[in-house]
Every structure is written in structure tokens, then in C-alpha cells.
Design an enzyme around this catalytic site. Sequence first.
Site, PDB file in Angstrom:
ATOM      1  N   GLU A 256       0.876  -1.171   0.000  1.00 47.12           N
ATOM      2  CA  GLU A 256       0.000   0.000   0.000  1.00 47.12           C
ATOM      3  C   GLU A 256       0.912   1.219   0.000  1.00 47.12           C
ATOM      4  OE1 GLU A 256      -3.622   1.934   2.626  1.00 47.12           O
ATOM      5  OE2 GLU A 256      -2.100   0.745   3.632  1.00 47.12           O
TER       6      GLU A 256
ATOM      7  N   GLU B  47       6.223   7.472  -4.529  1.00 50.32           N
ATOM      8  CA  GLU B  47       6.986   6.544  -3.716  1.00 50.32           C
ATOM      9  C   GLU B  47       7.816   5.630  -4.602  1.00 50.32           C
ATOM     10  OE1 GLU B  47       6.008   4.948   0.328  1.00 50.32           O
ATOM     11  OE2 GLU B  47       4.050   4.963  -0.599  1.00 50.32           O
TER      12      GLU B  47
END
Length: 168
Positions: A149, A158
Site C-alpha cells: 500500500e 513513492e
Amino acid sequence: LSAPPVLPTREEPLQPLMDNLESATYDTFEKDPIKYAQYEKAVRKAIQSLRPELAEKAGTAGTAGTAGGPICIMVVGAGRGPLVRASLSAADSLGQPVRVYAVEKNPNAVITLRHMALGEAAWRDRVTVIAGDMRQWEAPGQCDILISELLGSFGDNELSPECLDGMQ
């Protein structure tokens, strides 16, 4: 006299790969029970796809484990453990033994994960906490289910493709 107009503040995007998230940020993310219920449901379905004989056992906690042995689950970017908890709950609802690797680079979150692995009976002997960057971790072997996640203010801040590509 009227008050000056309120200008919108500029919010910097989260960069969880570069910066360690603060506890308050995790608190905000973890206040979404629907999201984690959906993760649990997805993990249950993934387990059932690996062990078709469990497809009819949903919700019958306490059934004996299957002859196939434990299923390996890796939760990469484990944070403070809600996806680990959802994975364990899904496995328990099917009576399926699992081995979970919780990989997390944030040292503060790792402390929480280790505390849970030692202190919560449901985690003991089932969850291994890996403190480090998933891009450098040498897994002991292939897993059956990979869960992530990766969060951020934008879909890719990310470096999720780069992170997950190496894990696969």
C-alpha cells in the site's frame, strides 16, 4: 472593513520513500476501516485461489490447516501493521496457516511492528519483521502473495513501480 481574503495554503506532497512518516500521518491513514476490510477480503480471495479447497470455508475460523502448508505473504511498506493484521485475519477466517514478512524502512514504524510481533499472540511465530528498504532486502525465497500500500500524494511519488518490480 472586510477581512483580507484567505488564500489556500500550498501543501507539499508526501514523500514517504524519502522521508519517514510521522505517527500522526499513520493515524490518519489507519482511520479507514473500509479500506482495510477490503484488503482483508482481497487477501482471503487470494488465499482461496491458491487453496481452492478453502473456497467454501470462508468465515469458519478454527478449521484445520490444509495439507499444502503455510502460505507465504510479504507485506512491503508494512507501516504500523494494518495490512499485516488484515492478512492474518483473512488467513484465520479460512483456517489457513501463513508466514508473513513485514518489510518496513521507517525505524519508528519498525518499533511498533516488533512490539506487535512480540506482544500479540496472533502475530507470534507467524510474522517476521524486516527493518530495511524493500529494494535492498534479499528475501529468503518467493512468496505466494505480495501486498503493498505504497502511499503518497501522487500516484507514483513513492517510486512504487521501481520498488515493487524488485520485490516481484
